[in-house]
Write a protein that holds these residues in place. Structure first.
Motif, PDB file in Angstrom:
ATOM      1  N   PHE A 176      10.482  -3.302   8.229  1.00  0.00           N
ATOM      2  CA  PHE A 176      11.644  -4.104   7.843  1.00  0.00           C
ATOM      3  C   PHE A 176      11.894  -5.144   8.913  1.00  0.00           C
ATOM      4  O   PHE A 176      12.052  -4.778  10.073  1.00  0.00           O
ATOM      5  N   PRO A 177      11.958  -6.429   8.592  1.00  0.00           N
ATOM      6  CA  PRO A 177      11.714  -6.989   7.259  1.00  0.00           C
ATOM      7  C   PRO A 177      10.382  -6.507   6.688  1.00  0.00           C
ATOM      8  O   PRO A 177       9.443  -6.251   7.435  1.00  0.00           O
ATOM      9  N   GLU A 178      10.334  -6.430   5.376  1.00  0.00           N
ATOM     10  CA  GLU A 178       9.228  -5.736   4.739  1.00  0.00           C
ATOM     11  C   GLU A 178       7.987  -6.592   4.533  1.00  0.00           C
ATOM     12  O   GLU A 178       8.070  -7.794   4.283  1.00  0.00           O
ATOM     13  N   LYS A 179       6.844  -5.919   4.628  1.00  0.00           N
ATOM     14  CA  LYS A 179       5.571  -6.431   4.136  1.00  0.00           C
ATOM     15  C   LYS A 179       5.089  -5.435   3.090  1.00  0.00           C
ATOM     16  O   LYS A 179       5.765  -4.436   2.832  1.00  0.00           O
ATOM     17  N   THR A 180       3.929  -5.701   2.493  1.00  0.00           N
ATOM     18  CA  THR A 180       3.365  -4.754   1.534  1.00  0.00           C
ATOM     19  C   THR A 180       2.129  -4.102   2.135  1.00  0.00           C
ATOM     20  O   THR A 180       1.250  -4.808   2.640  1.00  0.00           O
ATOM     21  N   ALA A 181       2.082  -2.778   2.090  1.00  0.00           N
ATOM     22  CA  ALA A 181       0.917  -2.021   2.529  1.00  0.00           C
ATOM     23  C   ALA A 181       0.380  -1.223   1.348  1.00  0.00           C
ATOM     24  O   ALA A 181       1.015  -1.167   0.282  1.00  0.00           O
ATOM     25  N   TYR A 182      -0.800  -0.603   1.531  1.00  0.00           N
ATOM     26  CA  TYR A 182      -1.278   0.264   0.450  1.00  0.00           C
ATOM     27  C   TYR A 182      -2.175   1.359   0.994  1.00  0.00           C
ATOM     28  O   TYR A 182      -2.738   1.253   2.091  1.00  0.00           O
ATOM     29  N   SER A 183      -2.256   2.399   0.199  1.00  0.00           N
ATOM     30  CA  SER A 183      -3.133   3.529   0.447  1.00  0.00           C
ATOM     31  C   SER A 183      -3.926   3.791  -0.825  1.00  0.00           C
ATOM     32  O   SER A 183      -3.525   3.361  -1.905  1.00  0.00           O
ATOM     33  N   THR A 184      -5.048   4.493  -0.685  1.00  0.00           N
ATOM     34  CA  THR A 184      -5.839   4.837  -1.867  1.00  0.00           C
ATOM     35  C   THR A 184      -6.136   6.328  -1.869  1.00  0.00           C
ATOM     36  O   THR A 184      -6.056   7.003  -0.824  1.00  0.00           O
ATOM     37  N   ALA A 185      -6.485   6.840  -3.048  1.00  0.00           N
ATOM     38  CA  ALA A 185      -6.804   8.257  -3.193  1.00  0.00           C
ATOM     39  C   ALA A 185      -7.743   8.436  -4.374  1.00  0.00           C
ATOM     40  O   ALA A 185      -7.863   7.563  -5.234  1.00  0.00           O
ATOM     41  N   LYS A 186      -8.382   9.581  -4.415  1.00  0.00           N
ATOM     42  CA  LYS A 186      -9.232   9.925  -5.554  1.00  0.00           C
ATOM     43  C   LYS A 186      -8.518  10.865  -6.516  1.00  0.00           C
ATOM     44  O   LYS A 186      -9.079  11.268  -7.536  1.00  0.00           O
ATOM     45  N   SER A 187      -7.287  11.225  -6.184  1.00  0.00           N
ATOM     46  CA  SER A 187      -6.452  12.033  -7.075  1.00  0.00           C
ATOM     47  C   SER A 187      -5.039  11.485  -7.006  1.00  0.00           C
ATOM     48  O   SER A 187      -4.597  11.025  -5.946  1.00  0.00           O
TER      49      SER A 187
ATOM     50  N   GLY B 140       5.203 -10.600   4.740  1.00  0.00           N
ATOM     51  CA  GLY B 140       6.571 -10.654   4.246  1.00  0.00           C
ATOM     52  C   GLY B 140       6.769 -11.818   3.283  1.00  0.00           C
ATOM     53  O   GLY B 140       6.083 -12.845   3.351  1.00  0.00           O
ATOM     54  N   ALA B 141       7.734 -11.650   2.403  1.00  0.00           N
ATOM     55  CA  ALA B 141       8.039 -12.693   1.421  1.00  0.00           C
ATOM     56  C   ALA B 141       8.897 -13.770   2.067  1.00  0.00           C
ATOM     57  O   ALA B 141       9.761 -13.473   2.899  1.00  0.00           O
TER      58      ALA B 141
END
Ligand code: CA
Length: 318
Positions: free
Chosen positions: A223-234, A248-249
């Motif tokens: 915060f202020p925010e950015k976008t992150a991601y994670s991945t999975a096989k389930s 950030g936007a």
């Protein structure tokens, strides 16, 4: 040419045409959640109604549709917090999905118990009218205790897997998820918490999508925010943190993404505070946000390229 087409469309009576980012300019639109139904994209947003320099004021949710990702048609507000007898205010982020020809809209509002809560409304049409499907909240604050805050039950994101099983993800500070029953309005099993290290620096705004056999969990981080991601096989994890998906936007301390594929292309919906408006409603900021759309691209190994946030937006789809 884009502007010429825009002018012609306006002259022809088409409503709410937009061709750049922000993608909708008639009002402020926050927390976009897109849904593809056939050859149409619907997007569900909250309506930022704050005066300049006022904190969040969101009295309704809105829906728009487009067949080309550029021209967005507006509809009357299909849903308000007062449509839920147990809500008192705050049309915060929601997410609509389709199952068996019905549309389920999971929403966040301020519960009469003075904490944020998640409810679900249902309609036979993606544009409503929607009605409260339960008559009570699906998630109330006391059902989740991984944080001590009263706003950890926000930002629902629904997902239906290839086997038809529906799931709901949500959260603030902690990422929660639970299996939904086939009726879509009750949980089938316990609420679970995703371990922090699997969704590093999770703030809020989870979104699930799947490509091939890989699940992607994107979320607002820091915060202020950015976008992150994670991945999975389930869908139940474990999740592997993959890093930032978007910076950030512009002019907004939050960002809230929604990801879809439409007519062969992947798109990243989000909001910014970048709207400059000369119609008397003032300019954008953190509490006066506007929906933006840019392209989402994959690397060959299935990871996501960082989204390039543009003022041009996306090209019309034929
Ligand atoms: Ca809680």
């Amino acid at each position: 040419m884009k502007r010429l087409i825009l002018g012609l469309l306006i002259a022809a009576g088409a409503s709410n045409v937009a061709a750049e980012n922000p993608a909708i300019t008639e009002v402020f639109t926050a927390d976009p959640a897109p849904l593809v139904v056939g050859d149409t994209v619907y997007v569900y947003v909250g309506h930022d109604q704050a005066e300049p320099n006022q904190w969040y004021k969101m009295g309704e949710w809105l829906v728009y549709s487009s067949t080309d990702m550029v021209n967005w048609k507006s509809y009357d507000s299909p849903l308000k917090p007062t449509d839920f007898s147990w809500c008192q205010s705050d049309a915060w982020a929601g997410h609509t999905i389709e199952k068996d020809d019905k549309f389920y809209w999971y929403i966040t509002c301020h519960h009469k118990n003075n904490a944020k809560a998640i409810g679900v409304a249902v309609s036979d049409s993606p544009t409503g009218p929607f009605k409260d499907a339960r008559g009570s909240a699906l998630v109330t604050n006391e059902m989740t205790t991984a944080t001590g805050i009263s706003w950890d039950d926000i930002d629902p994101a629904a997902f239906i897997d290839d086997d038809g099983q529906a799931w709901l993800f949500w959260g603030n500070q902690k990422a929660y998820f639970a299996k939904l029953k086939p009726n879509m309005i009750e949980f089938d099993g316990p609420i679970q918490v995703i371990p922090d290290e699997q969704v590093k620096a999770f703030t809020e705004a989870p979104w699930i999508h799947k490509r091939g056999d890989t699940y992607y969990l994107s979320y607002a981080t820091g915060f202020p925010e950015k976008t992150a991601y994670s991945t999975a096989k389930s869908i139940t994890g474990p999740w592997t943190y993959r890093g930032l998906l978007a910076e950030g936007a512009g002019n907004s301390n939050t960002i809230h993404q929604g990801i879809i594929d439409f007519k062969g292309q992947s798109y990243f919906f989000y909001h910014t505070g970048m709207m400059q408006h000369n119609s008397g409603i003032g300019g954008g900021d953190s509490y006066r946000r506007s929906m933006a759309i840019d392209y989402l691209y994959y690397n060959e190994d299935g990871t996501l390229k960082k989204v390039e946030q543009t003022t041009e937006g996306v090209a019309p789809v034929k």
